[in-house]
Scaffold this motif. Structure first.
Motif, PDB file in Angstrom:
ATOM      1  N   LEU A 254     -10.100 -43.586  -3.438  1.00  0.00           N
ATOM      2  CA  LEU A 254      -8.821 -43.127  -2.891  1.00  0.00           C
ATOM      3  C   LEU A 254      -9.094 -42.791  -1.428  1.00  0.00           C
ATOM      4  CD1 LEU A 254      -5.893 -42.129  -2.939  1.00  0.00           C
ATOM      5  CD2 LEU A 254      -6.737 -39.950  -3.843  1.00  0.00           C
ATOM      6  N   LEU A 279      -6.645 -32.018   0.543  1.00  0.00           N
ATOM      7  CA  LEU A 279      -6.057 -33.260   0.047  1.00  0.00           C
ATOM      8  C   LEU A 279      -7.130 -34.035  -0.710  1.00  0.00           C
ATOM      9  CD1 LEU A 279      -3.915 -34.306   3.146  1.00  0.00           C
ATOM     10  CD2 LEU A 279      -3.285 -32.857   1.195  1.00  0.00           C
ATOM     11  N   PHE A 281      -8.419 -36.893  -1.010  1.00  0.00           N
ATOM     12  CA  PHE A 281      -9.007 -38.156  -0.568  1.00  0.00           C
ATOM     13  C   PHE A 281     -10.525 -38.121  -0.729  1.00  0.00           C
ATOM     14  CE2 PHE A 281      -5.088 -37.903   2.099  1.00  0.00           C
ATOM     15  CZ  PHE A 281      -4.436 -38.960   1.498  1.00  0.00           C
ATOM     16  N   SER A 504      -0.560 -48.106   0.697  1.00  0.00           N
ATOM     17  CA  SER A 504       0.663 -47.333   0.456  1.00  0.00           C
ATOM     18  C   SER A 504       1.781 -47.635   1.431  1.00  0.00           C
ATOM     19  CB  SER A 504       0.340 -45.838   0.555  1.00  0.00           C
ATOM     20  OG  SER A 504       0.008 -45.493   1.892  1.00  0.00           O
ATOM     21  N   TYR A 518      -0.181 -47.615  -7.229  1.00  0.00           N
ATOM     22  CA  TYR A 518      -1.351 -47.215  -7.998  1.00  0.00           C
ATOM     23  C   TYR A 518      -2.087 -48.467  -8.478  1.00  0.00           C
ATOM     24  CZ  TYR A 518       0.404 -42.358  -8.549  1.00  0.00           C
ATOM     25  OH  TYR A 518       0.833 -41.069  -8.346  1.00  0.00           O
ATOM     26  N   THR A 524      -4.209 -45.054   1.670  1.00  0.00           N
ATOM     27  CA  THR A 524      -2.965 -44.514   2.204  1.00  0.00           C
ATOM     28  C   THR A 524      -2.972 -44.588   3.722  1.00  0.00           C
ATOM     29  OG1 THR A 524      -3.780 -42.243   2.343  1.00  0.00           O
ATOM     30  CG2 THR A 524      -2.813 -42.932   0.247  1.00  0.00           C
ATOM     31  N   LEU A 544       1.296 -35.277  -0.977  1.00  0.00           N
ATOM     32  CA  LEU A 544       0.016 -35.967  -1.064  1.00  0.00           C
ATOM     33  C   LEU A 544      -0.905 -35.309  -2.081  1.00  0.00           C
ATOM     34  CD1 LEU A 544      -0.724 -36.771   2.694  1.00  0.00           C
ATOM     35  CD2 LEU A 544      -0.307 -38.425   0.864  1.00  0.00           C
ATOM     36  N   ARG A 545      -0.912 -33.994  -2.138  1.00  0.00           N
ATOM     37  CA  ARG A 545      -1.736 -33.301  -3.130  1.00  0.00           C
ATOM     38  C   ARG A 545      -1.271 -33.642  -4.545  1.00  0.00           C
ATOM     39  NH1 ARG A 545      -2.232 -29.043   0.580  1.00  0.00           N
ATOM     40  NH2 ARG A 545      -0.176 -28.273  -0.005  1.00  0.00           N
ATOM     41  N   GLY A 548      -1.753 -37.523  -5.171  1.00  0.00           N
ATOM     42  CA  GLY A 548      -3.167 -37.845  -5.123  1.00  0.00           C
ATOM     43  C   GLY A 548      -3.868 -37.429  -6.399  1.00  0.00           C
ATOM     44  N   TYR A 551      -2.790 -39.787  -9.166  1.00  0.00           N
ATOM     45  CA  TYR A 551      -3.471 -41.072  -9.054  1.00  0.00           C
ATOM     46  C   TYR A 551      -4.890 -40.999  -9.608  1.00  0.00           C
ATOM     47  CZ  TYR A 551      -6.224 -44.853  -7.231  1.00  0.00           C
ATOM     48  OH  TYR A 551      -7.098 -45.904  -7.148  1.00  0.00           O
TER      49      TYR A 551
END
Length: 663
Positions: A254, A279, A281, A504, A518, A524, A544-545, A548, A551
């Motif tokens: 991610l 976040l 990522f 994204s 997904y 992103t 996003l949190r 994310g 995902y």
């Protein structure tokens, strides 16, 4: 057909005569999970065919090497078919003239997926396409079908994967060549003949010279097409993927992507925003623009002259005075890993390496072309490339090396060939590419390679075994690309590979768009451009949190068995639905997309791969509500989904109900 019993899996002409008619000396021995067969002519030409067996999947793989062991140039090898086989099928009469079209359910069909061409149907195939009063992808006794890729990139135009199916039996095969391949499929009344090759070969080998040509993977099956594609996905996952191998990640990443031409300051600010706001990522993906010596500002991909810097792989001192070391440190302090973009095979005339070593590069026959091609078949050019990449990977502690390839190499290869060496430049370049990736993977045991070529235009079984396509299509390049195309891509790309990634775009809000992208990997673009602020909108950060985390929860399912619940289409009036099932864990997910102009408020989807004797508990990802259904009912009657609104993405998790031990 037992391929271990028939050694003549390939063919070629030698000085215009069939190689097999020359009665080569034969030596065959079993080694490990396959056979090695050597065929030698008196003048020293040796062909070595290496066969591997994958009995748990009913599959075989082979590749042929050619070597001149004599002390003079060999004769001419031409029409080198790396696969030349005949596959038995149930008897079928030739097609006769009739007022009625044939019965589509009884016909033999060829699933030959489209390549990556910036469209919504990439890697998909409608085997029952009806055009010009016929089923154009059905094949009848006496018919021959021809296929090839475009321009020297293996999945440009047409992908090198095939599924031939008729009445509950079939064969899937893949051509392992990252250059210009060619395939013919000929039908007789009782069999199908498959011949594949590098498209244009007419060459002699010099003393001591050794080359390989394309590989071939074949899997026989019984059952329907969907089950066969899942058997293929499992084969690729088990035998042709580095994902999950020792030292390498178990899942694709991610990512948060950054334009490489933005300033070091802008990059660090975005990385710090990710860290401070927690976040989820896992990687920072740095795109093009970070290299060269241009002094023009390049805050995003539409400014500057970054594309003219290809071939200069020094960190741009004007954008990154410290050579990206501060950026790399910020990535590590944020607990993330690093993906870095390169395009090592392309260079622009005038770049330092081109000026200093013109012999490393191939030029186009069209003098107007600004790009030249690094010749990976040249040993010194190969060493320059490997050392350059290794130095950057080591210095910046790169975790994922991203290799792009944004032009067609075929005319460069052809222009470099002598009349008696046609095909050799391409062959040695592709051999050099495989050697490059293999050497990088050996030197850096943690490394993941991301394979890009204007999106997914260089995907084949040989690149899949060394890399993953994290950006499988340039269809998603626009910030607001039509999301229904990516929904369709899941079924197309997913049918042929268990691991691939998508992007994204830059639009956000709600669940419809983000759930549509997904996939096995996700990149992103919300902090991509230095022209747009990032971190100043709390709502975006919260979003996003939330998604994310969702995902990361669903990601493991995308390499499981895939069952399309609808056709693959981007039509705004249709629904698209897909099921991913893990029979070993007795769980899975169902994704349903109801598009903007659909007039339907409900649909029913029969599910597959479930145990008819068990009950499954479904959980709605939006509200946590649960319901139960029997596996037998879900298969026979289907899962009914009601969606009153438009542009809605529903996600359901399911798990077989646990039976109490004292029951």
């Amino acid at each position: 057909m037992a391929f271990t019993e028939d050694s003549q899996r390939f063919s070629f002409l030698y000085n215009g005569l069939s190689f097999w008619s020359l009665n080569p000396a034969v030596r065959t021995e079993r080694r490990g999970d396959g056979l090695v067969s050597e065929y030698t002519l008196p003048d020293g030409l040796k062909a070595t065919n290496i066969l591997r067996e994958y009995p748990e999947f009913g599959a075989y793989e082979w590749v042929t090497w050619f070597e001149n062991t004599g002390d003079a140039p060999s004769g001419i090898l031409s029409e080198v078919y790396d696969c030349d086989i005949e596959l038995p099928f149930a008897h079928d009469e030739p097609l006769r003239a009739s007022a009625y079209i044939p019965d589509a359910e009884k016909d033999m069909k060829i699933y030959s997926p489209a390549g990556s061409v910036w469209k919504s149907d990439e890697f998909a195939c409608n085997a029952d396409e009806f055009f010009d009063n016929r089923y154009v992808r059905h094949i009848y006794p006496g018919n021959v079908r021809h296929y090839k890729c475009d321009g020297g990139r293996s999945s440009d135009g047409t992908a090198p994967f095939f599924n031939i199916f008729r009445q509950n039996q079939g064969v899937i095969f893949a051509i392992g060549w990252t250059g210009q391949w060619n395939c013919s499929i000929a039908r007789s009344e009782d069999s199908v003949a498959v011949k594949t090759k590098i498209e244009d070969t007419h060459f002699r080998l010099y003393p001591g010279e050794k080359i390989r040509t394309s590989s071939f993977v074949l899997m026989r099956y019984t059952g329907d097409v969907i089950d066969s594609q899942n058997q293929w996905r499992r084969l690729v996952k088990a035998r042709f993927s580095l994902v999950g191998s020792q030292g390498r990640p178990n899942e694709l990443p991610l990512c948060a992507s950054l334009w490489g031409g933005m300033s070091t300051k802008g990059m660090i600010e975005r990385i710090e925003t990710i860290r401070k706001n927690r976040l989820p990522f896992e990687y920072i993906w740095m795109d093009a623009g970070w290299h060269g010596a241009s002094d023009k500002e390049s805050p995003d991909e539409f400014e500057g002259d970054w594309w003219m810097q290809a071939g200069d792989w020094r960190v741009n001192p004007n954008h990154h005075p410290d050579g990206l070391l501060q950026v790399r440190q910020a990535i590590e302090e944020a607990g993330m890993k690093f993906i870095l973009w390169f395009e090592p095979e392309r260079a622009v005339r005038g770049m330092p390496a081109v000026r200093e070593h013109p012999d490393y590069f191939l030029v186009s026959p069209d003098g107007r072309d600004v790009s030249v091609l690094l010749n990976l078949g040249n040993e010194e050019a190969w060493r320059y490339c490997f050392d350059t990449l290794s130095n950057v990977i080591e210095t910046l502690r790169v975790d994922c090396y991203r290799q792009d390839f944004n032009f067609s190499p075929l005319k460069y290869w052809h222009a470099a060939d002598a009349d008696d060496r046609r095909g050799i430049t391409e062959i040695k370049h592709i051999m050099g590419l495989y050697r490059l990736w293999d050497a990088l993977l050996e030197k850096f045991p943690h490394l993941l390679i991301d394979n890009c070529a204007s999106g997914g235009r260089r995907i084949d079984i040989e690149t899949l075994r060394r890399s993953v396509p994290l950006w499988r299509s340039d269809f998603q390049c626009s910030a607001n690309f039509p999301i229904e195309g990516t929904q369709a891509h899941h079924l197309g790309f997913g049918s042929w590979m268990p691991y691939s990634g998508t992007g994204s775009g830059r639009e956000w809000g709600g669940s419809y768009r983000i759930r549509s992208v997904y996939a096995g990997g996700l990149t992103t673009n919300y902090c991509y451009s230095e022209r747009s602020a990032f971190g100043e909108n709390p709502a975006l950060l919260d979003w996003l949190r939330q998604y994310g985390a969702e995902y990361l929860r669903v990601r493991p399912y995308f390499s499981a068995d895939l069952y399309p619940l609808t056709d693959s289409t981007d039509l705004k009036g249709a629904w698209l639905a897909v099921q991913y099932n893990r029979p070993e864990q007795e769980d899975g997910i169902v994704q349903v997309f109801k598009r903007a102009s659909s007039p339907y408020t409900a649909a029913v989807f029969p599910l597959r791969g479930l145990d008819g004797c068990k009950t499954y508990v479904f959980t709605d990802a939006d509200n946590g509500e649960t319901f139960e259904a029997a596996g037998s009912e879900l298969a026979a009657c289907g899962l009914k989904i009601e969606i009153p609104g438009a542009n809605v993405a529903k996600l359901y998790f399911y798990q077989a109900k646990k039976i109490p031990r004292n029951a």
